[in-house]
Design a protein around this motif. Structure first.
Motif, PDB file in Angstrom:
ATOM      1  N   GLU A   4       0.838  -1.190   0.000  1.00 28.79           N
ATOM      2  CA  GLU A   4       0.000   0.000   0.000  1.00 28.79           C
ATOM      3  C   GLU A   4       0.875   1.243   0.000  1.00 28.79           C
ATOM      4  OE1 GLU A   4      -3.744   1.801   2.507  1.00 28.79           O
ATOM      5  OE2 GLU A   4      -2.846  -0.083   3.111  1.00 28.79           O
ATOM      6  N   VAL A   5       0.660   2.090  -0.980  1.00 30.65           N
ATOM      7  CA  VAL A   5       1.406   3.337  -1.071  1.00 30.65           C
ATOM      8  C   VAL A   5       0.488   4.497  -0.732  1.00 30.65           C
ATOM      9  CG1 VAL A   5       2.701   4.834  -2.630  1.00 30.65           C
ATOM     10  CG2 VAL A   5       2.929   2.367  -2.836  1.00 30.65           C
ATOM     11  N   ILE A   6      -0.688   4.494  -1.325  1.00 25.49           N
ATOM     12  CA  ILE A   6      -1.691   5.520  -1.070  1.00 25.49           C
ATOM     13  C   ILE A   6      -2.725   4.894  -0.139  1.00 25.49           C
ATOM     14  CG2 ILE A   6      -3.431   7.004  -2.113  1.00 25.49           C
ATOM     15  CD1 ILE A   6      -1.700   6.689  -4.742  1.00 25.49           C
ATOM     16  N   LEU A  13      -5.100   9.827 -14.571  1.00 23.36           N
ATOM     17  CA  LEU A  13      -4.162   8.716 -14.341  1.00 23.36           C
ATOM     18  C   LEU A  13      -4.372   7.566 -15.334  1.00 23.36           C
ATOM     19  CD1 LEU A  13      -4.264   8.623 -10.435  1.00 23.36           C
ATOM     20  CD2 LEU A  13      -2.466   9.584 -11.900  1.00 23.36           C
ATOM     21  N   ARG A  14      -5.392   7.669 -16.199  1.00 21.76           N
ATOM     22  CA  ARG A  14      -5.735   6.651 -17.204  1.00 21.76           C
ATOM     23  C   ARG A  14      -5.979   5.283 -16.559  1.00 21.76           C
ATOM     24  NH1 ARG A  14      -5.756   8.543 -22.342  1.00 21.76           N
ATOM     25  NH2 ARG A  14      -5.920   6.450 -23.168  1.00 21.76           N
ATOM     26  N   ALA A  37      -1.754  14.569  -9.918  1.00 19.31           N
ATOM     27  CA  ALA A  37      -3.085  14.511 -10.536  1.00 19.31           C
ATOM     28  C   ALA A  37      -4.104  15.252  -9.670  1.00 19.31           C
ATOM     29  CB  ALA A  37      -3.506  13.061 -10.753  1.00 19.31           C
ATOM     30  N   LEU A  38      -4.036  15.027  -8.367  1.00 19.92           N
ATOM     31  CA  LEU A  38      -4.970  15.674  -7.443  1.00 19.92           C
ATOM     32  C   LEU A  38      -4.777  17.193  -7.456  1.00 19.92           C
ATOM     33  CD1 LEU A  38      -7.211  15.211  -5.396  1.00 19.92           C
ATOM     34  CD2 LEU A  38      -5.453  15.003  -3.644  1.00 19.92           C
ATOM     35  N   GLU A  88       3.472  10.309  -5.615  1.00 19.14           N
ATOM     36  CA  GLU A  88       3.774  11.537  -6.368  1.00 19.14           C
ATOM     37  C   GLU A  88       2.842  11.684  -7.571  1.00 19.14           C
ATOM     38  OE1 GLU A  88       5.308  15.144  -7.439  1.00 19.14           O
ATOM     39  OE2 GLU A  88       5.406  14.087  -5.536  1.00 19.14           O
ATOM     40  N   GLU A  89       2.596  10.609  -8.326  1.00 22.47           N
ATOM     41  CA  GLU A  89       1.649  10.665  -9.452  1.00 22.47           C
ATOM     42  C   GLU A  89       0.264  11.059  -8.948  1.00 22.47           C
ATOM     43  OE1 GLU A  89       2.428   7.320 -12.713  1.00 22.47           O
ATOM     44  OE2 GLU A  89       2.616   6.532 -10.659  1.00 22.47           O
TER      45      GLU A  89
END
Length: 186
Positions: A119-121, A148-149, A175-176, A170-171
């Motif tokens: 889990e990262v997010i 994020l497609r 995006a947020l 970071e991605e």
């Protein structure tokens, strides 16, 4: 552009659209009630050449994607932006309405999904970002899925989809930030 993998689509009109865009073979699910024999055909295709699941960016399309990927491990996933799947005239949404360029772009960015990831997010991150619960949550999830497609998801599925596609913190943050900036400028 020739595609090695076999592309799983919903119907005949999707196959026609794929053939306008690329040289590829397809398997049609013929709707969301995917039969056992179709699932077996997709499984065989995955073993022989690989599979890219490319369904409509709507609820039935996501249901088909989930059903196929649960039955057939190791599939790649291609996603079409909702705006690229809208008809010029009339109603509906689907791959069959996309331009050849949009189809080629989606296929070139197909993801290989890894089911078991650290889990990262966290779910707390999603709540803090206003992506779960709250008045703008659905709209933000839709925009996040496009940026994020990874396609649109409901609140429960968002965390799993972010993990499946190995979206980094970071991605996610970038995006947020873009979504929040758009909201502030509106």
């Amino acid at each position: 552009m020739k595609i090695k993998e076999i592309i799983v689509v919903e119907g005949r009109d999707d196959t026609v659209a794929i053939h306008r865009a690329v040289e590829a073979d397809t398997i049609e699910t013929n709707g969301s009630a995917v039969s056992r024999s179709t699932l077996e055909k997709i499984k065989h295709a995955q073993e022989k050449r690989g599979v890219i699941i490319f369904t409509d960016p709507d609820y039935p399309g996501e249901r088909i994607r989930k059903k196929v990927s649960e039955y057939v491990q190791g599939c790649k996933h291609a996603f079409l932006h909702k705006k690229d799947a809208l008809p010029k005239h009339g109603r509906g949404i689907g791959v069959e309405h996309a331009t050849p360029e949009a189809i080629r772009e989606a296929l070139s960015e197909a993801y290989l999904v890894n089911e078991v990831l650290p889990e990262v997010i966290t779910k707390e991150d999603l709540m803090d970002a206003g992506l779960i619960g709250g008045p703008k949550a659905k709209e933000r999830r839709e925009k996040l899925g496009e940026k994020l497609r990874i396609g649109y998801t409901n609140g429960k599925q968002l965390h799993k989809r972010l993990m499946m596609f190995e979206i980094s913190k970071e991605e996610f943050r970038q995006a947020l930030m873009g979504i929040l900036q758009e909201e502030n400028n509106a």
